[in-house]
Design a protein around this motif. Sequence first.
Motif, mmCIF file in Angstrom:
data_model
loop_
_atom_site.group_PDB
_atom_site.id
_atom_site.type_symbol
_atom_site.label_atom_id
_atom_site.label_comp_id
_atom_site.label_asym_id
_atom_site.label_seq_id
_atom_site.Cartn_x
_atom_site.Cartn_y
_atom_site.Cartn_z
ATOM 1 N N GLU A 193 0.814 -1.222 0.000
ATOM 2 C CA GLU A 193 0.000 0.000 0.000
ATOM 3 C C GLU A 193 0.845 1.270 0.000
ATOM 4 O OE1 GLU A 193 -0.940 -0.028 4.829
ATOM 5 O OE2 GLU A 193 -2.565 -0.210 3.376
ATOM 6 N N GLY A 194 2.078 1.177 0.497
ATOM 7 C CA GLY A 194 2.946 2.350 0.470
ATOM 8 C C GLY A 194 3.427 2.710 -0.921
ATOM 9 N N PHE A 195 3.252 1.785 -1.867
ATOM 10 C CA PHE A 195 3.706 2.019 -3.240
ATOM 11 C C PHE A 195 2.540 2.265 -4.202
ATOM 12 C CE2 PHE A 195 6.971 -0.491 -1.175
ATOM 13 C CZ PHE A 195 8.141 0.132 -1.572
ATOM 14 N N ASP A 196 1.305 2.172 -3.696
ATOM 15 C CA ASP A 196 0.134 2.271 -4.563
ATOM 16 C C ASP A 196 0.002 3.661 -5.167
ATOM 17 O OD1 ASP A 196 -2.231 1.329 -5.772
ATOM 18 O OD2 ASP A 196 -3.432 2.295 -4.217
ATOM 19 N N GLU A 197 -0.087 3.728 -6.481
ATOM 20 C CA GLU A 197 -0.219 4.975 -7.246
ATOM 21 C C GLU A 197 0.884 5.977 -6.910
ATOM 22 O OE1 GLU A 197 -4.404 5.804 -9.101
ATOM 23 O OE2 GLU A 197 -4.450 6.273 -6.970
ATOM 24 N N LYS A 198 2.063 5.437 -6.617
ATOM 25 C CA LYS A 198 3.233 6.285 -6.390
ATOM 26 C C LYS A 198 4.348 5.759 -7.281
ATOM 27 C CE LYS A 198 1.922 7.098 -1.609
ATOM 28 N NZ LYS A 198 2.175 6.734 -0.201
ATOM 29 N N PRO A 199 5.040 6.661 -7.981
ATOM 30 C CA PRO A 199 6.100 6.204 -8.867
ATOM 31 C C PRO A 199 7.289 5.712 -8.063
ATOM 32 C CG PRO A 199 6.134 8.578 -8.711
ATOM 33 C CD PRO A 199 4.920 8.114 -7.953
ATOM 34 N N THR A 200 8.161 4.973 -8.724
ATOM 35 C CA THR A 200 9.369 4.546 -8.053
ATOM 36 C C THR A 200 10.125 5.759 -7.536
ATOM 37 O OG1 THR A 200 11.487 3.432 -8.352
ATOM 38 C CG2 THR A 200 10.594 4.522 -10.280
ATOM 39 N N ASN A 201 10.713 5.654 -6.366
ATOM 40 C CA ASN A 201 11.381 6.784 -5.727
ATOM 41 C C ASN A 201 12.815 6.908 -6.228
ATOM 42 O OD1 ASN A 201 11.339 8.953 -4.060
ATOM 43 N ND2 ASN A 201 11.757 7.817 -2.191
ATOM 44 N N SER A 202 12.947 6.880 -7.550
ATOM 45 C CA SER A 202 14.258 6.867 -8.175
ATOM 46 C C SER A 202 14.906 8.250 -8.156
ATOM 47 C CB SER A 202 14.128 6.415 -9.634
ATOM 48 O OG SER A 202 13.379 7.365 -10.347
ATOM 49 N N PHE A 203 16.156 8.297 -8.587
ATOM 50 C CA PHE A 203 16.870 9.566 -8.671
ATOM 51 C C PHE A 203 16.142 10.537 -9.590
ATOM 52 C CE2 PHE A 203 20.144 12.040 -11.027
ATOM 53 C CZ PHE A 203 20.523 12.888 -9.991
ATOM 54 N N ASN A 226 12.068 -2.364 -7.153
ATOM 55 C CA ASN A 226 11.475 -3.625 -7.550
ATOM 56 C C ASN A 226 10.061 -3.780 -7.014
ATOM 57 O OD1 ASN A 226 13.828 -4.292 -8.863
ATOM 58 N ND2 ASN A 226 14.677 -5.453 -7.150
ATOM 59 N N MET A 227 9.830 -3.336 -5.768
ATOM 60 C CA MET A 227 8.511 -3.465 -5.171
ATOM 61 C C MET A 227 7.495 -2.586 -5.895
ATOM 62 S SD MET A 227 6.933 -5.210 -2.931
ATOM 63 C CE MET A 227 8.249 -5.830 -1.886
ATOM 64 N N SER A 228 7.884 -1.371 -6.255
ATOM 65 C CA SER A 228 6.996 -0.471 -6.974
ATOM 66 C C SER A 228 6.618 -1.059 -8.327
ATOM 67 C CB SER A 228 7.668 0.894 -7.161
ATOM 68 O OG SER A 228 6.813 1.790 -7.841
ATOM 69 N N ASP A 229 7.611 -1.567 -9.029
ATOM 70 C CA ASP A 229 7.353 -2.160 -10.340
ATOM 71 C C ASP A 229 6.541 -3.445 -10.214
ATOM 72 O OD1 ASP A 229 8.743 -0.119 -11.486
ATOM 73 O OD2 ASP A 229 10.592 -1.252 -11.791
ATOM 74 N N LYS A 230 6.830 -4.220 -9.176
ATOM 75 C CA LYS A 230 6.105 -5.469 -8.960
ATOM 76 C C LYS A 230 4.633 -5.192 -8.705
ATOM 77 C CE LYS A 230 6.268 -9.795 -6.358
ATOM 78 N NZ LYS A 230 6.987 -10.585 -5.332
ATOM 79 N N LEU A 231 4.344 -4.166 -7.897
ATOM 80 C CA LEU A 231 2.953 -3.804 -7.624
ATOM 81 C C LEU A 231 2.260 -3.374 -8.902
ATOM 82 C CD1 LEU A 231 0.524 -3.225 -5.841
ATOM 83 C CD2 LEU A 231 1.523 -0.998 -5.290
ATOM 84 N N PHE A 232 2.934 -2.553 -9.706
ATOM 85 C CA PHE A 232 2.331 -2.095 -10.955
ATOM 86 C C PHE A 232 1.989 -3.274 -11.856
ATOM 87 C CE2 PHE A 232 2.671 -0.913 -15.445
ATOM 88 C CZ PHE A 232 1.692 0.056 -15.509
ATOM 89 N N MET A 233 2.914 -4.225 -11.969
ATOM 90 C CA MET A 233 2.673 -5.384 -12.836
ATOM 91 C C MET A 233 1.532 -6.259 -12.311
ATOM 92 S SD MET A 233 6.480 -6.525 -14.180
ATOM 93 C CE MET A 233 7.243 -6.589 -12.561
ATOM 94 N N GLU A 234 1.473 -6.422 -10.992
ATOM 95 C CA GLU A 234 0.400 -7.216 -10.403
ATOM 96 C C GLU A 234 -0.951 -6.526 -10.611
ATOM 97 O OE1 GLU A 234 0.279 -10.162 -9.254
ATOM 98 O OE2 GLU A 234 2.412 -10.646 -9.095
ATOM 99 N N GLU A 235 -0.986 -5.204 -10.416
ATOM 100 C CA GLU A 235 -2.228 -4.458 -10.609
ATOM 101 C C GLU A 235 -2.664 -4.497 -12.070
ATOM 102 O OE1 GLU A 235 -2.233 -1.196 -6.986
ATOM 103 O OE2 GLU A 235 -1.398 -0.600 -8.913
ATOM 104 N N ARG A 262 0.382 11.528 -8.416
ATOM 105 C CA ARG A 262 -0.399 10.764 -9.379
ATOM 106 C C ARG A 262 0.102 11.005 -10.799
ATOM 107 N NH1 ARG A 262 -6.684 11.300 -7.150
ATOM 108 N NH2 ARG A 262 -6.409 9.856 -5.377
ATOM 109 N N ALA A 263 0.418 12.268 -11.089
ATOM 110 C CA ALA A 263 0.917 12.610 -12.420
ATOM 111 C C ALA A 263 2.247 11.916 -12.690
ATOM 112 C CB ALA A 263 1.061 14.119 -12.552
ATOM 113 N N SER A 264 3.147 11.949 -11.706
ATOM 114 C CA SER A 264 4.462 11.334 -11.872
ATOM 115 C C SER A 264 4.338 9.830 -12.067
ATOM 116 C CB SER A 264 5.350 11.632 -10.656
ATOM 117 O OG SER A 264 5.595 13.016 -10.549
ATOM 118 N N TYR A 265 3.432 9.204 -11.310
ATOM 119 C CA TYR A 265 3.186 7.757 -11.428
ATOM 120 C C TYR A 265 2.679 7.420 -12.823
ATOM 121 C CZ TYR A 265 0.808 3.262 -10.550
ATOM 122 O OH TYR A 265 0.373 1.966 -10.600
ATOM 123 N N PHE A 266 1.657 8.146 -13.269
ATOM 124 C CA PHE A 266 1.059 7.900 -14.578
ATOM 125 C C PHE A 266 2.077 8.145 -15.684
ATOM 126 C CE2 PHE A 266 -1.370 9.004 -18.362
ATOM 127 C CZ PHE A 266 -2.417 8.093 -18.344
#
Length: 214
Positions: free
Chosen positions: A53-63, A85-94, A162-166
């Motif tokens: 849930e901490g990664f939901d609709e949030k982009p990876t916290n990359s540089f 990896n967790m952020s990307d994994k959540l996106f792929m699962e969703e 949300r914009a950054s995630y999308f």
Amino acid sequence: MTTSTIYTIEREFGSGGHIVGEKLAQLLNIPFYDSQIVDMAAKNAGVSRKIFEGFDEKPTNSFLYSLVMGSYTAAGSLTHSSDLNMSDKLFMEEAKIIREAADNGPCVVVGRCGSYVLRERTDVVRVFCMADLDFRIHHAINDLGMEERRIEDAILKRDKKRASYFNYYTGKRWSDASSYDLCVSTSSVGIDGAVETVLAFGEMMERQRQTASK
């Protein structure tokens, strides 16, 4: 009322997009997907919902993301690879859940880049809900229970996330009308008016598909 249409809804924070989607699904008697997608993704991945849930609709916290959000410091704000990896994994699962839901028939999907995930389908109406800031502030305080202190900053910050995630996961612009089939202002037509607008547009698109298939 029956439909063969799938609806995806992206929304500005406080615009009431969740309520629009929920009412639309109830009116059409079709499944509604929003935050429960996280529960389903966590179950499929075999991890705790709290982890996801901490990664939901949030982009990876990359540089790069840190630079975009203005949060990079000399001390460094690079994420651990596990976060990426967790952020990307959540996106792929969703995304997998959204595709499976669409394969099962008409439904309403709120957020999570549903419009992009289902981009190759012709039976999808892609909606963006927006509203003026005063409407969003009122909704956030009175309906979402947010505190008035620095409410405007909180709303705009959530929009930015949300914009950054999308943008990160789709390569498109979240607020660009060309990313959607229909943009509707809840502050102009109200929540119920937005539902009616989306429904009418969906019915028109459905008739066009039926005509084209003959």
